[in-house]
Design a protein around this motif. Structure first.
Motif, PDB file in Angstrom:
ATOM      1  N   ASN A  68       1.772   5.708  11.236  1.00 15.86           N
ATOM      2  CA  ASN A  68       2.369   6.779  10.533  1.00 15.86           C
ATOM      3  C   ASN A  68       1.616   6.746   9.072  1.00 15.86           C
ATOM      4  N   GLN A  69       0.912   8.142   9.037  1.00 17.88           N
ATOM      5  CA  GLN A  69      -0.057   8.329   7.887  1.00 17.88           C
ATOM      6  C   GLN A  69       0.860   8.621   6.450  1.00 17.88           C
ATOM      7  N   LEU A  70       2.153   8.823   6.773  1.00 16.38           N
ATOM      8  CA  LEU A  70       2.898   8.889   5.560  1.00 16.38           C
ATOM      9  C   LEU A  70       2.678   7.729   4.720  1.00 16.38           C
ATOM     10  N   VAL A  71       2.671   6.426   5.235  1.00 14.57           N
ATOM     11  CA  VAL A  71       2.604   5.217   4.674  1.00 14.57           C
ATOM     12  C   VAL A  71       1.307   5.358   3.765  1.00 14.57           C
ATOM     13  N   GLU A  72       0.234   5.999   3.995  1.00  6.69           N
ATOM     14  CA  GLU A  72      -0.720   5.626   3.141  1.00  6.69           C
ATOM     15  C   GLU A  72      -0.478   6.950   2.028  1.00  6.69           C
ATOM     16  N   LYS A  73      -0.003   7.948   2.317  1.00  5.09           N
ATOM     17  CA  LYS A  73       0.531   9.197   1.160  1.00  5.09           C
ATOM     18  C   LYS A  73       1.356   8.336   0.156  1.00  5.09           C
ATOM     19  N   THR A  74       2.233   7.817   0.739  1.00  2.00           N
ATOM     20  CA  THR A  74       3.375   7.283  -0.142  1.00  2.00           C
ATOM     21  C   THR A  74       2.713   5.883  -0.839  1.00  2.00           C
ATOM     22  N   ALA A  75       1.940   5.159  -0.371  1.00  2.00           N
ATOM     23  CA  ALA A  75       1.530   4.125  -1.090  1.00  2.00           C
ATOM     24  C   ALA A  75       0.626   4.592  -2.136  1.00  2.00           C
ATOM     25  N   LEU A  76      -0.199   5.763  -1.801  1.00  2.00           N
ATOM     26  CA  LEU A  76      -1.096   6.284  -2.875  1.00  2.00           C
ATOM     27  C   LEU A  76      -0.238   6.899  -4.119  1.00  2.00           C
ATOM     28  N   ARG A  77       0.762   7.446  -3.766  1.00  2.00           N
ATOM     29  CA  ARG A  77       1.912   8.152  -4.749  1.00  2.00           C
ATOM     30  C   ARG A  77       2.475   6.864  -5.689  1.00  2.00           C
ATOM     31  N   LEU A  78       2.758   5.853  -5.090  1.00  2.00           N
ATOM     32  CA  LEU A  78       3.350   4.717  -5.659  1.00  2.00           C
ATOM     33  C   LEU A  78       2.520   3.845  -6.567  1.00  2.00           C
ATOM     34  N   GLY A  79       1.146   3.732  -5.905  1.00  2.00           N
ATOM     35  CA  GLY A  79       0.229   3.031  -6.621  1.00  2.00           C
ATOM     36  C   GLY A  79       0.077   3.735  -7.976  1.00  2.00           C
ATOM     37  N   ARG A  80       0.154   5.066  -8.095  1.00  2.00           N
ATOM     38  CA  ARG A  80      -0.161   5.974  -9.289  1.00  2.00           C
ATOM     39  C   ARG A  80       0.971   5.954 -10.213  1.00  2.00           C
ATOM     40  N   GLU A  81       2.027   6.202  -9.628  1.00  2.00           N
ATOM     41  CA  GLU A  81       3.476   6.026 -10.430  1.00  2.00           C
ATOM     42  C   GLU A  81       3.683   4.837 -11.184  1.00  2.00           C
ATOM     43  N   PHE A  82       3.416   3.698 -10.576  1.00  2.00           N
ATOM     44  CA  PHE A  82       4.071   2.523 -11.095  1.00  2.00           C
ATOM     45  C   PHE A  82       2.614   1.731 -11.754  1.00  2.00           C
ATOM     46  N   ALA A  83       1.481   2.248 -11.770  1.00  2.00           N
ATOM     47  CA  ALA A  83      -0.022   2.002 -12.177  1.00  2.00           C
ATOM     48  C   ALA A  83      -0.095   0.468 -11.930  1.00  2.00           C
ATOM     49  N   VAL A  84      -0.146   0.084 -10.516  1.00  2.00           N
ATOM     50  CA  VAL A  84       0.276  -1.152  -9.830  1.00  2.00           C
ATOM     51  C   VAL A  84      -1.125  -1.784 -10.365  1.00  2.00           C
ATOM     52  N   GLU A  85      -1.209  -3.105 -10.626  1.00  2.00           N
ATOM     53  CA  GLU A  85      -2.477  -3.938 -10.823  1.00  2.00           C
ATOM     54  C   GLU A  85      -3.073  -4.468  -9.689  1.00  2.00           C
ATOM     55  N   ALA A  86      -2.399  -4.597  -8.427  1.00  2.00           N
ATOM     56  CA  ALA A  86      -2.797  -5.072  -7.367  1.00  2.00           C
ATOM     57  C   ALA A  86      -2.214  -4.700  -6.045  1.00  2.00           C
ATOM     58  N   VAL A  87      -2.884  -4.730  -4.908  1.00  2.00           N
ATOM     59  CA  VAL A  87      -2.386  -4.295  -3.547  1.00  2.00           C
ATOM     60  C   VAL A  87      -2.619  -5.556  -3.010  1.00  2.00           C
ATOM     61  N   PHE A  88      -1.323  -5.856  -2.274  1.00  2.00           N
ATOM     62  CA  PHE A  88      -1.314  -6.893  -1.319  1.00  2.00           C
ATOM     63  C   PHE A  88      -0.879  -6.581   0.138  1.00  2.00           C
ATOM     64  N   ALA A  89      -1.848  -7.064   1.051  1.00  2.00           N
ATOM     65  CA  ALA A  89      -1.434  -6.793   2.466  1.00  2.00           C
ATOM     66  C   ALA A  89      -1.636  -8.091   3.348  1.00  2.00           C
ATOM     67  N   ARG A  90      -0.574  -8.395   4.213  1.00  2.00           N
ATOM     68  CA  ARG A  90      -1.066  -9.683   5.006  1.00  2.00           C
ATOM     69  C   ARG A  90      -0.979  -9.423   6.453  1.00  2.00           C
ATOM     70  N   ALA A  91      -0.774  -8.104   6.739  1.00  2.00           N
ATOM     71  CA  ALA A  91      -0.926  -7.884   8.232  1.00  2.00           C
ATOM     72  C   ALA A  91      -2.214  -7.154   8.651  1.00  2.00           C
ATOM     73  N   GLU A  92      -2.323  -7.456  10.053  1.00  2.00           N
ATOM     74  CA  GLU A  92      -3.524  -7.024  10.576  1.00  2.00           C
ATOM     75  C   GLU A  92      -3.602  -5.460  10.337  1.00  2.00           C
ATOM     76  N   ALA A  93      -2.673  -4.920  10.791  1.00  2.00           N
ATOM     77  CA  ALA A  93      -2.410  -3.144  10.631  1.00  2.00           C
ATOM     78  C   ALA A  93      -2.844  -2.741   9.109  1.00  2.00           C
ATOM     79  N   ASP A  94      -2.647  -3.524   8.384  1.00  2.00           N
ATOM     80  CA  ASP A  94      -2.570  -2.918   6.732  1.00  2.00           C
ATOM     81  C   ASP A  94      -4.068  -3.422   5.939  1.00  2.00           C
ATOM     82  N   VAL A  95      -4.984  -4.168   6.818  1.00  2.00           N
ATOM     83  CA  VAL A  95      -6.051  -4.629   6.011  1.00  2.00           C
ATOM     84  C   VAL A  95      -6.944  -3.502   5.659  1.00  2.00           C
ATOM     85  N   VAL A  96      -7.202  -2.519   6.542  1.00  2.00           N
ATOM     86  CA  VAL A  96      -8.023  -1.288   6.050  1.00  2.00           C
ATOM     87  C   VAL A  96      -7.371  -0.339   5.120  1.00  2.00           C
TER      88      VAL A  96
END
Length: 406
Positions: free
Chosen positions: A55-83
């Motif tokens: 579901n590519q809305l995952v990427e769209k939402t993640a980008l919006r949230l990353g900017r909205e919260f000015a996140v300092e890091a991104v963490f992903a432990r599942a193979e599907a999320d690496v790229v």
């Protein structure tokens, strides 16, 4: 308030991010699969998606949230999320693993392109883009060969082709997308798991499989057991893993899960490596055997938090993953029999009344156990004992007898 964006494709019980970050001043913003949403619902920022992997809305939402919260890091432990996590870091200008590194650890052909001709033996391979490529590769190398998707985990979609009839059957089936063909390597498979922090390997340990990664195909269990430091393969596997990490564009902060064969003529041959913790019950086993939570330590490294990694003290322990059978689960051992005293941790991923269709991939399971013992041999015997006890105390019925899907 500081924030980190977490791609959380795991149940909360396995990755309690808020508990791990308690007292740090860092709040996790969770992007997760629909089936795990309720587990995380007590957290302030949780966004859940159906068909999470694609579901590519995952990427769209993640980008919006990353900017909205000015996140300092991104963490992903599942193979599907690496790229997708690597691409997001680049878009947000954040440190950590970026796309070129993620592809080297995710795409098996890119991975082997980095390693071919290096210090570790790599089987002959080729990217499979058509039937013509398969025919040419087999003409050059002969049977058997292995064909597998370039970016799946847990041996999902891997096919061993032993002769022309099996090749014809494979070619007649629907095209599976980008794949790799390589020569079949006989032998025992081992895995090496560990952690890189500050650009250094801060933990590394080799393990052997009991049964193997393809046991799920016959709905049979698979187990993992640490090698002792006295094992003659210990140093060879650690040295090979360090060499692989040195050849690849390894990020300065990552967990890793590598696999190797030891062939009947005692060659060590590379299979693959992932920039994440191992699947199944591997992380839980490492926690019991060494007192190290690899996922938590990796998260701390991504957040720039001080490590709680001490000097590991080894206690014999192993991991057991039991796949579902074909049919409806009528009874789990929890309600019928006292579990063996060697069991230290249990995880169920299904429930009574649910319909299953056998094993799907090596890292997915119905029942997961961490088992201990007084020695490696004792743990190995206990793993087999627990697998037999589970089989004796669980009950299934054919799916068709229940009148539909449970």
């Amino acid at each position: 308030m500081r924030h980190i964006l977490v791609f959380a494709k795991t149940p909360y019980a396995k990755t309690p991010y808020d508990q791990w970050l308690a007292g740090s001043g860092i709040v996790p913003v969770i992007v997760t699969a629909r089936e795990y949403a309720e587990d995380y619902s007590h957290l302030p920022h949780v966004h859940a998606f159906d068909a999470y992997d694609t579901n590519q809305l995952v990427e769209k939402t993640a980008l919006r949230l990353g900017r909205e919260f000015a996140v300092e890091a991104v963490f992903a432990r599942a193979e599907a999320d690496v790229v997708r996590a690597a691409q997001l870091r680049e878009l947000l200008g954040l440190p950590g693993q970026h796309t070129a590194s993620a592809l080297a650890f995710r795409d098996k052909v890119v991975m082997k392109d980095h390693l071919a001709g290096g210090p570790v033996d790599v089987p002959a391979y080729r990217r499979l883009d058509s039937a013509y490529t398969a025919l040419g590769f087999i003409a050059e190398h002969g049977y058997p060969v292995v064909i597998k998707p370039v970016s799946e985990s847990g041996s999902l979609g891997a096919a061993i082709i032993r002769d022309e009839a099996e090749l014809d059957a494979y070619l007649a089936s629907p095209w599976r997308g980008s794949s790799e063909i390589e020569v079949f390597v006989p032998g025992q498979m081992y895995h090496v798991d560990g952690l890189v922090a500050g650009g250094e390997v801060v933990f590394v340990h080799p393990f052997r499989y009991l049964n193997d990664c393809l046991s799920f195909r016959s709905n049979d269990w698979v187990a993992n057991l640490p090698l002792t430091r006295e094992d003659p393969l210990y140093d060879r596997l650690v040295k090979a893993t360090r060499a692989v990490l040195a050849e690849l564009p390894t990020p300065p902060r990552t967990a890793f899960h590598a696999e190797f064969w030891i062939t009947p003529d005692d060659r060590l041959v590379f299979c693959e490596i992932a920039s994440r913790t191992g699947g199944g019950m591997i992380s839980a086993m490492v926690r019991h055997a060494f007192g190290i939570d690899l996922d938590k330590e990796w998260l701390y490294a991504e957040c720039g938090l001080p490590s709680s990694l001490g000097t590991p003290e080894y206690r014999p322990a192993g991991a057991l993953c039991i796949p579902p059978q074909n049919g409806v689960l009528e009874q789990l051992p929890t309600a019928t029999a006292e579990q063996p005293g060697c069991v230290r941790e249990v995880m169920f991923t299904g429930s009574v009344g649910q319909e299953f269709h056998g094993g799907v991939k090596s890292g997915l399971f119905l029942a997961g156990y961490v088992v201990d013992g007084d020695s490696e041999e004792d743990v190995a015997a206990n793993l087999e004992h627990v697998a037999g006890w589970f089989s004796d105390n669980s009950r299934w019925r054919p799916a068709q007898s229940c009148g539909g899907t449970a």
